[in-house]
Write a protein that holds these residues in place. Structure first.
Motif, PDB file in Angstrom:
ATOM      1  N   LEU A 119     -36.171 108.247 -10.898  1.00 10.60           N
ATOM      2  CA  LEU A 119     -35.692 107.826  -9.462  1.00 10.60           C
ATOM      3  C   LEU A 119     -34.246 107.252  -9.234  1.00 10.60           C
ATOM      4  O   LEU A 119     -33.931 107.152  -8.621  1.00 10.60           O
ATOM      5  CB  LEU A 119     -36.426 106.068  -9.894  1.00 10.60           C
ATOM      6  CG  LEU A 119     -38.619 106.464  -9.491  1.00 10.60           C
ATOM      7  CD1 LEU A 119     -39.049 105.379  -9.588  1.00 10.60           C
ATOM      8  CD2 LEU A 119     -38.916 107.535  -8.144  1.00 10.60           C
ATOM      9  N   ALA A 120     -34.009 106.800 -10.145  1.00 10.53           N
ATOM     10  CA  ALA A 120     -32.257 106.142 -11.091  1.00 10.53           C
ATOM     11  C   ALA A 120     -31.612 107.650 -10.031  1.00 10.53           C
ATOM     12  O   ALA A 120     -30.339 107.306  -9.325  1.00 10.53           O
ATOM     13  CB  ALA A 120     -31.802 106.284 -12.098  1.00 10.53           C
ATOM     14  N   GLN A 121     -31.976 108.816  -9.710  1.00 12.31           N
ATOM     15  CA  GLN A 121     -31.175 109.821  -8.874  1.00 12.31           C
ATOM     16  C   GLN A 121     -31.541 109.256  -7.298  1.00 12.31           C
ATOM     17  O   GLN A 121     -30.767 110.725  -7.128  1.00 12.31           O
ATOM     18  CB  GLN A 121     -31.569 111.061  -9.336  1.00 12.31           C
ATOM     19  CG  GLN A 121     -31.516 111.117 -10.967  1.00 12.31           C
ATOM     20  CD  GLN A 121     -30.162 111.010 -11.221  1.00 12.31           C
ATOM     21  OE1 GLN A 121     -29.350 111.268 -11.162  1.00 12.31           O
ATOM     22  NE2 GLN A 121     -30.589 110.394 -12.904  1.00 12.31           N
ATOM     23  N   PHE A 122     -32.274 108.689  -6.950  1.00  9.38           N
ATOM     24  CA  PHE A 122     -31.991 108.801  -5.043  1.00  9.38           C
ATOM     25  C   PHE A 122     -30.516 107.507  -5.173  1.00  9.38           C
ATOM     26  O   PHE A 122     -30.018 107.003  -5.601  1.00  9.38           O
ATOM     27  CB  PHE A 122     -33.147 107.461  -4.732  1.00  9.38           C
ATOM     28  CG  PHE A 122     -34.441 108.261  -4.605  1.00  9.38           C
ATOM     29  CD1 PHE A 122     -35.335 107.654  -3.030  1.00  9.38           C
ATOM     30  CD2 PHE A 122     -35.074 108.169  -6.082  1.00  9.38           C
ATOM     31  CE1 PHE A 122     -35.914 108.558  -3.549  1.00  9.38           C
ATOM     32  CE2 PHE A 122     -36.188 109.081  -5.869  1.00  9.38           C
ATOM     33  CZ  PHE A 122     -36.939 108.697  -4.131  1.00  9.38           C
TER      34      PHE A 122
ATOM     35  N   LEU B 175     -24.919 112.193 -11.300  1.00 14.99           N
ATOM     36  CA  LEU B 175     -26.369 112.600 -12.475  1.00 14.99           C
ATOM     37  C   LEU B 175     -25.955 112.039 -13.854  1.00 14.99           C
ATOM     38  O   LEU B 175     -27.011 111.773 -14.073  1.00 14.99           O
ATOM     39  CB  LEU B 175     -26.480 113.917 -12.784  1.00 14.99           C
ATOM     40  CG  LEU B 175     -27.842 114.815 -13.352  1.00 14.99           C
ATOM     41  CD1 LEU B 175     -28.768 113.406 -12.367  1.00 14.99           C
ATOM     42  CD2 LEU B 175     -28.186 116.533 -12.600  1.00 14.99           C
ATOM     43  N   VAL B 176     -24.626 112.656 -14.198  1.00 17.50           N
ATOM     44  CA  VAL B 176     -24.697 112.171 -15.822  1.00 17.50           C
ATOM     45  C   VAL B 176     -24.242 110.912 -15.806  1.00 17.50           C
ATOM     46  O   VAL B 176     -25.076 110.871 -16.866  1.00 17.50           O
ATOM     47  CB  VAL B 176     -23.556 112.759 -15.922  1.00 17.50           C
ATOM     48  CG1 VAL B 176     -22.458 113.093 -17.739  1.00 17.50           C
ATOM     49  CG2 VAL B 176     -23.706 113.998 -16.587  1.00 17.50           C
ATOM     50  N   VAL B 177     -23.985 109.594 -15.409  1.00 17.88           N
ATOM     51  CA  VAL B 177     -24.030 108.813 -15.656  1.00 17.88           C
ATOM     52  C   VAL B 177     -25.125 107.777 -14.854  1.00 17.88           C
ATOM     53  O   VAL B 177     -25.271 107.085 -16.434  1.00 17.88           O
ATOM     54  CB  VAL B 177     -22.128 108.440 -14.554  1.00 17.88           C
ATOM     55  CG1 VAL B 177     -22.432 106.440 -14.738  1.00 17.88           C
ATOM     56  CG2 VAL B 177     -21.131 108.700 -14.502  1.00 17.88           C
ATOM     57  N   ARG B 178     -25.358 107.875 -14.489  1.00 12.65           N
ATOM     58  CA  ARG B 178     -26.450 107.009 -14.098  1.00 12.65           C
ATOM     59  C   ARG B 178     -27.514 107.366 -14.512  1.00 12.65           C
ATOM     60  O   ARG B 178     -28.289 106.189 -15.370  1.00 12.65           O
ATOM     61  CB  ARG B 178     -27.123 107.452 -12.545  1.00 12.65           C
ATOM     62  CG  ARG B 178     -26.466 107.012 -11.250  1.00 12.65           C
ATOM     63  CD  ARG B 178     -27.508 107.290  -9.849  1.00 12.65           C
ATOM     64  NE  ARG B 178     -26.560 106.908  -8.591  1.00 12.65           N
ATOM     65  CZ  ARG B 178     -26.377 106.801  -8.023  1.00 12.65           C
ATOM     66  NH1 ARG B 178     -28.213 107.399  -7.767  1.00 12.65           N
ATOM     67  NH2 ARG B 178     -25.899 106.483  -7.083  1.00 12.65           N
ATOM     68  N   SER B 179     -27.729 108.646 -15.779  1.00 12.63           N
ATOM     69  CA  SER B 179     -28.613 108.662 -16.285  1.00 12.63           C
ATOM     70  C   SER B 179     -28.214 108.577 -17.680  1.00 12.63           C
ATOM     71  O   SER B 179     -29.499 108.289 -18.617  1.00 12.63           O
ATOM     72  CB  SER B 179     -29.181 110.849 -16.713  1.00 12.63           C
ATOM     73  OG  SER B 179     -29.409 111.417 -15.257  1.00 12.63           O
ATOM     74  N   LEU B 180     -26.887 108.916 -18.292  1.00 16.05           N
ATOM     75  CA  LEU B 180     -26.562 107.321 -19.035  1.00 16.05           C
ATOM     76  C   LEU B 180     -26.974 106.495 -19.007  1.00 16.05           C
ATOM     77  O   LEU B 180     -27.727 106.207 -20.597  1.00 16.05           O
ATOM     78  CB  LEU B 180     -25.297 108.442 -19.156  1.00 16.05           C
ATOM     79  CG  LEU B 180     -24.335 107.325 -20.153  1.00 16.05           C
ATOM     80  CD1 LEU B 180     -25.502 107.972 -22.433  1.00 16.05           C
ATOM     81  CD2 LEU B 180     -23.079 107.632 -20.792  1.00 16.05           C
ATOM     82  N   PHE B 181     -26.921 105.330 -18.364  1.00 16.88           N
ATOM     83  CA  PHE B 181     -27.387 104.366 -18.231  1.00 16.88           C
ATOM     84  C   PHE B 181     -28.508 104.099 -18.450  1.00 16.88           C
ATOM     85  O   PHE B 181     -29.146 103.475 -19.546  1.00 16.88           O
ATOM     86  CB  PHE B 181     -26.701 103.948 -16.718  1.00 16.88           C
ATOM     87  CG  PHE B 181     -25.242 102.502 -17.069  1.00 16.88           C
ATOM     88  CD1 PHE B 181     -25.370 101.271 -17.224  1.00 16.88           C
ATOM     89  CD2 PHE B 181     -24.237 103.846 -17.228  1.00 16.88           C
ATOM     90  CE1 PHE B 181     -23.926 100.874 -17.287  1.00 16.88           C
ATOM     91  CE2 PHE B 181     -23.040 103.177 -17.159  1.00 16.88           C
ATOM     92  CZ  PHE B 181     -22.883 102.362 -17.641  1.00 16.88           C
ATOM     93  N   VAL B 182     -29.323 104.330 -17.865  1.00 16.01           N
ATOM     94  CA  VAL B 182     -31.114 104.771 -17.862  1.00 16.01           C
ATOM     95  C   VAL B 182     -31.725 105.295 -19.209  1.00 16.01           C
ATOM     96  O   VAL B 182     -32.163 104.651 -19.435  1.00 16.01           O
ATOM     97  CB  VAL B 182     -31.882 105.546 -16.780  1.00 16.01           C
ATOM     98  CG1 VAL B 182     -33.453 105.640 -16.975  1.00 16.01           C
ATOM     99  CG2 VAL B 182     -31.881 105.375 -15.225  1.00 16.01           C
ATOM    100  N   VAL B 183     -30.754 105.877 -20.380  1.00 19.90           N
ATOM    101  CA  VAL B 183     -31.371 106.169 -21.035  1.00 19.90           C
ATOM    102  C   VAL B 183     -30.933 105.793 -22.550  1.00 19.90           C
ATOM    103  O   VAL B 183     -31.871 104.583 -22.795  1.00 19.90           O
ATOM    104  CB  VAL B 183     -30.425 107.628 -21.623  1.00 19.90           C
ATOM    105  CG1 VAL B 183     -30.495 107.796 -23.147  1.00 19.90           C
ATOM    106  CG2 VAL B 183     -30.949 109.259 -21.410  1.00 19.90           C
ATOM    107  N   MET B 184     -29.605 104.602 -21.933  1.00 20.13           N
ATOM    108  CA  MET B 184     -29.218 103.181 -22.561  1.00 20.13           C
ATOM    109  C   MET B 184     -29.848 102.421 -22.800  1.00 20.13           C
ATOM    110  O   MET B 184     -30.634 101.673 -23.592  1.00 20.13           O
ATOM    111  CB  MET B 184     -28.280 102.909 -22.413  1.00 20.13           C
ATOM    112  CG  MET B 184     -27.398 103.705 -23.281  1.00 20.13           C
ATOM    113  SD  MET B 184     -25.361 103.419 -22.479  1.00 20.13           S
ATOM    114  CE  MET B 184     -24.733 101.570 -22.250  1.00 20.13           C
ATOM    115  N   ALA B 185     -30.362 102.220 -21.353  1.00 21.12           N
ATOM    116  CA  ALA B 185     -31.737 100.951 -21.093  1.00 21.12           C
ATOM    117  C   ALA B 185     -32.745 101.236 -21.718  1.00 21.12           C
ATOM    118  O   ALA B 185     -33.905 100.488 -22.460  1.00 21.12           O
ATOM    119  CB  ALA B 185     -32.033 100.718 -19.863  1.00 21.12           C
ATOM    120  N   THR B 186     -33.638 102.142 -21.708  1.00 20.23           N
ATOM    121  CA  THR B 186     -34.465 102.942 -22.434  1.00 20.23           C
ATOM    122  C   THR B 186     -34.778 102.553 -23.912  1.00 20.23           C
ATOM    123  O   THR B 186     -35.617 102.133 -24.458  1.00 20.23           O
ATOM    124  CB  THR B 186     -35.424 103.766 -22.046  1.00 20.23           C
ATOM    125  OG1 THR B 186     -35.033 104.657 -20.508  1.00 20.23           O
ATOM    126  CG2 THR B 186     -36.224 105.033 -22.546  1.00 20.23           C
TER     127      THR B 186
END
Length: 451
Positions: free
Chosen positions: A167-170, A356-367
């Protein structure tokens, strides 16, 4: 291009330089009902399921008074914030971000060193807290199907993080309008389910004994009152009103008010029904998440059918994902401003890959943080007191007074001043209460605990 990008009717976006964040994330294309969807998702969230718990520290009269007061003050504050934004837009400067408002109204340091950091901490804290609560709801669904299952909480947090990763990729806030329309329906569904289950359980012959006495010694009761007030304030919290108003197409005048009216109609339908029915059914035994009261602690069986528990947790998980991705938008805006090139197309390779890379990184960190720290709710209470109260109760009235400069003899000047002073004091006391609770619970903290 600098500062001259028009928003449809001659209003300039209030930026010195047109950046990728404003171009790609904060697109001004929405209608007032899209704005209503965004507002409802950001305010009417699963945090409302903790309202019966807040009531147990306040009792009936004070609880209802605080609930009504929170609704009145936040609706008033959000209206003032919207009017201030509309006023600046009519002068040719449309501010898209909270920190931009602070920068131009209070001064550059307020935007850079106070409002900006606080808003980002609140937004990222909400994402982490939602990942944790999403994992807990997924685990509850799993235990309905597999009562003796051995999967741990952190595994479910990771599963929820994978959903959030998609969802973060919207690409923009506006692109979430259909997700947030579904979110509105979901919040009505789980709120109605929680209220119906509370009434059903409260009327059963083996229902928990109803006791509305406020328990604890004097110190515990005093801090409990301020904790409860902070919970209610945080439940009404938003913190991203300017970013939501930025999604509205020009002319903006009057549209935010319609969206707020839609949102607060849902607020009244959900907050009050869940708080009143939950506290009526469980009294001072109400838990931080009302769903946990549906389990009979004596028999270890649910008071309601297991399929009902599965569905209500499913509704909650789905809405949690929408709430989390809404609060990612101010973060995405900053990231986009740093990593993307506004002179290139939004979906060019140059912009898509870094996004894609940076948004995914922030979601991974939050998880990871949510999985490691299942006690993050205590920390989030501190963030709420430190962030939501100033952003939603204090700054809107300050912005209004600084912008419109009402007479010091006028009623609106003094009511705004009283709100700013009272809620500033409440924020400080709530922070002390939150720190106290963290200290009390510290000996129970354990990384990757299965709670």
């Amino acid at each position: 291009m600098g500062g001259e990008e028009r928003s449809g009717d001659g209003e300039k976006r209030g930026e010195e330089v047109v950046d990728a964040g404003s171009l790609f994330v904060l697109k001004s294309k929405g209608t007032w009902w899209h704005c209503g969807f965004h507002l409802t998702t950001s305010i009417v969230a699963p945090a409302l399921l903790s309202l019966p718990y807040a009531f147990k520290f306040l009792g009936w009269a004070a609880g209802i008074y605080c609930l009504v007061g929170g609704a009145a003050v936040t609706f008033y504050s959000y209206t003032l914030l919207s009017l201030t934004l509309e006023h600046h837009a009519s002068l040719g400067n449309r501010y898209l971000r909270f920190r931009d408002m602070a920068h131009h109204i209070l001064g550059p340091k307020w935007g850079r060193y106070y409002v900006g950091p606080i808003q980002m901490a609140v937004c990222y804290g909400v994402v982490i807290a939602n990942a944790l609560l999403g994992g807990q709801c997924l685990k509850a669904m799993y235990l309905v199907v597999q009562p003796n299952g051995e999967m741990k909480l952190f595994e479910f947090v990771i599963i929820f993080g994978c959903l959030l990763l998609v969802l973060a990729q919207f690409p923009s806030f506006h692109s979430l309008r259909y997700i947030n329309s579904l979110s509105l329906l979901l919040c009505l569904l789980y709120s109605a389910s929680a209220a119906a289950a509370s009434i059903y359980i409260g009327k059963k012959s083996n229902a928990p004994e109803k006791d509305y006495t406020i328990v604890g010694d004097k110190e515990t009761r005093v801090f409990g009152i301020f904790n409860a007030m902070a919970i209610i304030a945080t439940t009404y919290g938003n913190g991203i009103i300017p970013e939501i108003q930025a999604t509205i197409s020009a002319p903006v005048k009057g549209k935010m008010m319609k969206g707020l009216c839609m949102c607060y109609l849902v607020v009244i339908m959900t907050f009050f029904t869940v708080a009143i029915t939950g506290y009526w059914a469980f009294g001072n035994k109400a838990n931080g998440l009302i769903f946990t009261n549906f389990l009979n602690a004596e028999t270890n069986h649910y008071f309601v059918p297991t399929w009902f528990i599965f569905l209500v947790n499913l509704f909650t998980v789905l809405q949690l994902s929408a709430v989390a991705v809404v609060y990612l938008q101010p973060i995405n805006d900053i990231l986009e401003s740093v990593i993307s090139d506004p002179t290139k197309k939004e979906f060019s390779i140059r912009n898509v890959i870094p996004r894609l890379v940076v948004r995914s990184l922030f979601v991974v960190m939050a998880t990871i943080v949510a999985a490691m720290l299942p006690f993050f709710g205590d920390v989030n209470s501190l963030l709420g007191a430190f962030g939501f109260i100033p952003l939603d109760f204090v700054l809107p009235v300050v912005f209004f007074n600084f912008t419109f400069k009402p007479s010091k003899k006028s009623f609106i000047f003094w009511i705004n001043t009283v709100i700013a002073v009272v809620f500033s004091c409440l924020g400080v006391i709530a922070m002390v209460a939150a720190v106290r609770q963290i200290i009390i619970d510290a000996n129970t903290y354990k990384l990757f605990a299965d709670v």
